[in-house]
Scaffold this motif. Structure first.
Motif, PDB file in Angstrom:
ATOM      1  N   LEU A  52       0.918  -1.138  -0.078  1.00  0.00           N
ATOM      2  CA  LEU A  52      -0.149   0.260  -0.244  1.00  0.00           C
ATOM      3  C   LEU A  52       0.599   1.530  -0.329  1.00  0.00           C
ATOM      4  O   LEU A  52       1.112   1.576   0.833  1.00  0.00           O
ATOM      5  N   HIS A  53       0.657   1.950  -0.732  1.00  0.00           N
ATOM      6  CA  HIS A  53       0.921   3.283  -0.889  1.00  0.00           C
ATOM      7  C   HIS A  53       0.428   4.614  -0.675  1.00  0.00           C
ATOM      8  O   HIS A  53      -0.892   4.836  -0.773  1.00  0.00           O
ATOM      9  N   ASP A  66       7.031   4.621   0.956  1.00  0.00           N
ATOM     10  CA  ASP A  66       7.299   5.375  -0.008  1.00  0.00           C
ATOM     11  C   ASP A  66       6.837   4.284  -1.563  1.00  0.00           C
ATOM     12  O   ASP A  66       6.915   3.014  -1.152  1.00  0.00           O
ATOM     13  N   TRP A  67       7.177   5.099  -2.432  1.00  0.00           N
ATOM     14  CA  TRP A  67       6.740   4.351  -3.684  1.00  0.00           C
ATOM     15  C   TRP A  67       7.639   2.671  -3.687  1.00  0.00           C
ATOM     16  O   TRP A  67       7.040   1.433  -4.092  1.00  0.00           O
ATOM     17  N   GLN A  68       9.279   2.549  -3.604  1.00  0.00           N
ATOM     18  CA  GLN A  68       9.483   1.163  -3.627  1.00  0.00           C
ATOM     19  C   GLN A  68       9.542   0.331  -2.763  1.00  0.00           C
ATOM     20  O   GLN A  68       9.815  -0.640  -2.906  1.00  0.00           O
ATOM     21  N   LYS A 102       1.375  -3.059  -6.356  1.00  0.00           N
ATOM     22  CA  LYS A 102       3.276  -4.601  -6.743  1.00  0.00           C
ATOM     23  C   LYS A 102       3.833  -4.113  -7.684  1.00  0.00           C
ATOM     24  O   LYS A 102       4.303  -3.956  -9.350  1.00  0.00           O
ATOM     25  N   GLY A 103       4.664  -3.508  -7.094  1.00  0.00           N
ATOM     26  CA  GLY A 103       5.901  -2.663  -8.220  1.00  0.00           C
ATOM     27  C   GLY A 103       4.582  -0.785  -9.483  1.00  0.00           C
ATOM     28  O   GLY A 103       4.600  -0.940  -8.146  1.00  0.00           O
ATOM     29  N   ASP A 104       5.167  -1.777 -10.385  1.00  0.00           N
ATOM     30  CA  ASP A 104       4.658  -1.003 -11.026  1.00  0.00           C
ATOM     31  C   ASP A 104       2.943  -1.006 -11.724  1.00  0.00           C
ATOM     32  O   ASP A 104       2.090  -0.621 -12.435  1.00  0.00           O
ATOM     33  N   SER A 105       2.868  -2.740 -11.259  1.00  0.00           N
ATOM     34  CA  SER A 105       1.456  -3.134 -11.578  1.00  0.00           C
ATOM     35  C   SER A 105       0.071  -2.702 -10.303  1.00  0.00           C
ATOM     36  O   SER A 105       0.412  -2.514  -9.569  1.00  0.00           O
ATOM     37  N   LYS A 106      -0.507  -1.609 -10.824  1.00  0.00           N
ATOM     38  CA  LYS A 106      -1.476  -1.336 -10.053  1.00  0.00           C
ATOM     39  C   LYS A 106      -3.228  -1.410 -10.184  1.00  0.00           C
ATOM     40  O   LYS A 106      -3.543  -2.077 -10.913  1.00  0.00           O
TER      41      LYS A 106
END
Length: 149
Positions: A52-53, A66-68, A102-106
């Motif tokens: 969760l971001h 953070d995003w990472q 999950k990474g760049d999968s949103k």
């Protein structure tokens, strides 16, 4: 009298099990006082790597997020996983901003999502669904309309 007590105990235990079987599955994370919860369900039940971001206005992530390095789930229920956060983290507006990823999968179409944490204590999110649900019943109904394959 000992036999009666033993029989009554066995009867009570059987009745308790029967009643428990009739109750709905535990699908709320029961956020405590001053907390919000985001519940997340995946058809494949694979939550590894999903996080969760979460941030407050104006775009400031909660401490340690953070995003990472998204917030990992804080627990799980029969519904899926959940995250809890203190409503006080979101300032005077109580606006909870989030993206499940999950990474760049949103999830939810990749959009920045938000809800009023002062008015809504708990939401439910289904994988592949752009909506956030404010009740478990709404989320279950949506899943029935678009079942897992």
């Amino acid at each position: 009298m000992h036999t009666r007590t033993h029989t009554a105990t066995r009867l009570l235990a059987g009745l308790t099990l029967a009643l428990a079987a009739m109750l709905p599955a535990h699908a709320t994370s029961n956020p405590g006082e001053g907390k919000i919860a985001i519940n997340y369900s995946r058809c494949d039940k694979n939550f590894e790597g999903w996080g969760l971001h979460i941030w407050k206005n104006p775009g400031i992530p909660l401490p340690g997020v953070d995003w990472q390095k998204p917030m990992p789930p804080t627990g799980n229920t029969d519904f899926g996983v959940h995250w809890h956060a203190d409503i006080s983290e979101f300032g005077s507006t109580g606006t909870v901003n989030y993206i499940i990823h999950k990474g760049d999968s949103k999830e939810q179409g990749g959009r920045d999502m938000k809800f009023d944490g002062k008015a809504i204590k708990e939401i439910w999110v289904l994988d592949g669904d752009r909506r956030s649900y404010t009740s478990l019943d709404e989320a279950k109904k949506a899943r029935e309309e678009k079942p897992c394959k």
